[in-house]
Design an enzyme around this catalytic site. Structure first.
Site, PDB file in Angstrom:
ATOM      1  N   ASP A 185       0.852  -1.197   0.000  1.00  0.00           N
ATOM      2  CA  ASP A 185       0.000   0.000   0.000  1.00  0.00           C
ATOM      3  C   ASP A 185       0.883   1.241   0.000  1.00  0.00           C
ATOM      4  O   ASP A 185       1.393   1.658   1.037  1.00  0.00           O
ATOM      5  CB  ASP A 185      -0.914  -0.012   1.232  1.00  0.00           C
ATOM      6  N   SER A 186       1.037   1.857  -1.172  1.00  0.00           N
ATOM      7  CA  SER A 186       1.851   3.071  -1.261  1.00  0.00           C
ATOM      8  C   SER A 186       1.147   4.271  -0.646  1.00  0.00           C
ATOM      9  O   SER A 186       1.746   5.331  -0.495  1.00  0.00           O
ATOM     10  CB  SER A 186       2.190   3.368  -2.723  1.00  0.00           C
TER      11      SER A 186
END
Length: 442
Positions: free
Chosen positions: A220-221
């Site tokens: 999850d950036s």
């Protein structure tokens, strides 16, 4: 020469919803303007109601300048329907062959797999009975009657509202009806021309090992920190390394409690062993969330074309849908829904389309709290270390509290937090109101 743009509302006519631009001779009156509109659209001048900034323009003998219509103005024209028009039965209007002949439509569905695929998305119940001519005819007629009744009801309602064209409240209701129609049309257009947006997008997971224990990590950036659940930290044997001075509250969509931070542990990704720091947080639906801090540190790249997380020397493939943990999918199945075309339901957060009754719609009001927050809510930065004693082991939250009401109310008023959040902060700070305030200051 004044130039005006006119938005036309004329239900049941080809001009409904059109934008008309007119260049008018100097000195034109309101009556002249109606005549020009009639010449362009065939809408009778006597039925036209002209509105400027939401106010009716009724003085037909006045010039446009005198009633405030200047060059570049945007006008609205609402056409009042003939009162006898709603009494005309919808059945008297010619209908397309597909509406008047259910059997012809059924044969088309049977012959065309592409039509079957579209019908499977739009109306799976109708598709299921396509081999039974009698049941198909009944179901088709029922849907056709429902659509005609809804259209007749809409026309009647607009006709009643149009009886008093100068009633501001009536015009507002007409505007609401038209706006809702545009919303439905927009949904239908997306459903037909861009159906991909209604397909659930599965999250990006990779296989990792933490302290030798296999863990499926969610990439999850949008999360600022790499986060691990307390259960996963226990399984990996690193809970004993957690620094509770980093306890606090994470804020995003709802709140989640941060128990502490493991400053150094080894994570194995695609054969490479990397040092990593983990924020241990409650209330997440994933064991391990690989966040932006580690992605930037190791110059990772999310390559959707290769379907892999790429580092400088290795490529780690994202997991197939069948390998992804099911807890997030279960949470999505319980998400709130909105009504879609032909009785389908559309997930309010994911946008995924399901058949009618395919999920238990959850009221949005029940979604508050840590468990409702999606993984991206973890993007809230972890608070700075508390200045004094470490936090006690995570006590269960409770509404009733042994802390003074004065301290609870003080935190609620200072930071605008809920009572439960104030109590949790006091629990973390062992009842010290100043240290509890530092939890919210982060």
């Amino acid at each position: 020469m004044p130039r005006v743009t006119i938005s036309i509302t004329a239900p049941g006519t080809p001009s409904d919803g059109e934008l008309l631009t007119l260049e008018l001779p100097p000195g034109s009156t309101v009556k002249d303007l109606k005549g020009f509109i009639e010449a362009e659209t065939n809408l009778p001048a006597a039925s036209q109601g002209i509105y400027l900034n939401g106010q009716p323009v009724s003085q037909e003998t006045q010039t446009l300048e005198n009633v405030g219509i200047r060059d570049g103005e945007m006008l609205a024209v609402i056409v009042r329907q003939n009162r006898q028009q709603p009494q005309q039965p919808a059945a008297s209007r010619p209908a397309p062959v597909g509406q008047s002949d259910p059997e012809a439509v059924r044969q088309q569905v049977l012959r065309n797999p592409q039509v079957q695929a579209e019908l499977r998305q739009r109306d799976p119940e109708l598709l299921a009975i396509m081999n039974d001519a009698d049941r198909w005819r009944e179901a088709f007629a029922s849907r056709q009657n429902s659509a005609q009744n809804a259209e007749r009801e809409r026309q009647n309602q607009i006709a009643l509202l149009n009886e008093d064209p100068f009633n501001v409240e009536a015009q507002r209701k007409i505007e609401d009806i038209i706006r809702q129609e545009r919303v439905v049309e927009n949904l239908e257009k997306a459903y037909n021309e861009n159906p991909e947006v209604f397909v659930r997008v599965h999250m990006l997971y990779i296989n990792t090992e933490v302290n030798g224990v296999p863990v499926k990590a969610f990439v999850d950036s949008g999360a600022q920190a790499t986060i691990m659940s307390p259960d996963c930290a226990e399984r990996c044997g690193i809970m004993r390394l957690m620094d509770t001075r980093y306890a606090g509250m994470a804020r995003g969509v709802g709140t989640a409690r941060i128990l502490g931070r493991v400053h150094h542990a080894e994570i194995k990704i695609g054969g490479a062993v990397m040092p990593c720091a983990f924020t241990v947080m409650e209330g997440k639906d994933v064991d391990l969330l690989f966040g932006l801090d580690m992605l930037k540190r190791y110059k990772a790249k999310i390559d959707l074309e290769k379907n892999a997380l790429c580092f400088e020397s290795i490529e780690v493939p994202f997991l197939h849908e069948s390998e992804i943990p099911r807890n997030l999918d279960e949470a999505e199945m319980n998400e709130p829904t909105v009504a879609g075309p032909n009785g389908t339901e559309i997930g309010a957060r994911s946008g995924a389309v399901r058949p009618a009754g395919g999920s238990a719609a959850v009221e949005p009001s029940t979604q508050a709290g840590p468990s409702a927050a999606g993984p991206s809510s973890a993007s809230t930065p972890a608070p700075a270390p508390a200045q004094t004693a470490p936090a006690p082991s995570a006590p269960g939250p409770s509404t009733a509290s042994s802390f003074p009401e004065e301290h609870i109310n003080q935190l609620m008023s200072m930071f605008g937090v809920a009572r439960q959040e104030a109590i949790q902060a006091l629990e973390i700070a062992s009842g010290n109101v100043d240290e509890a305030a530092s939890v919210f200051l982060g």
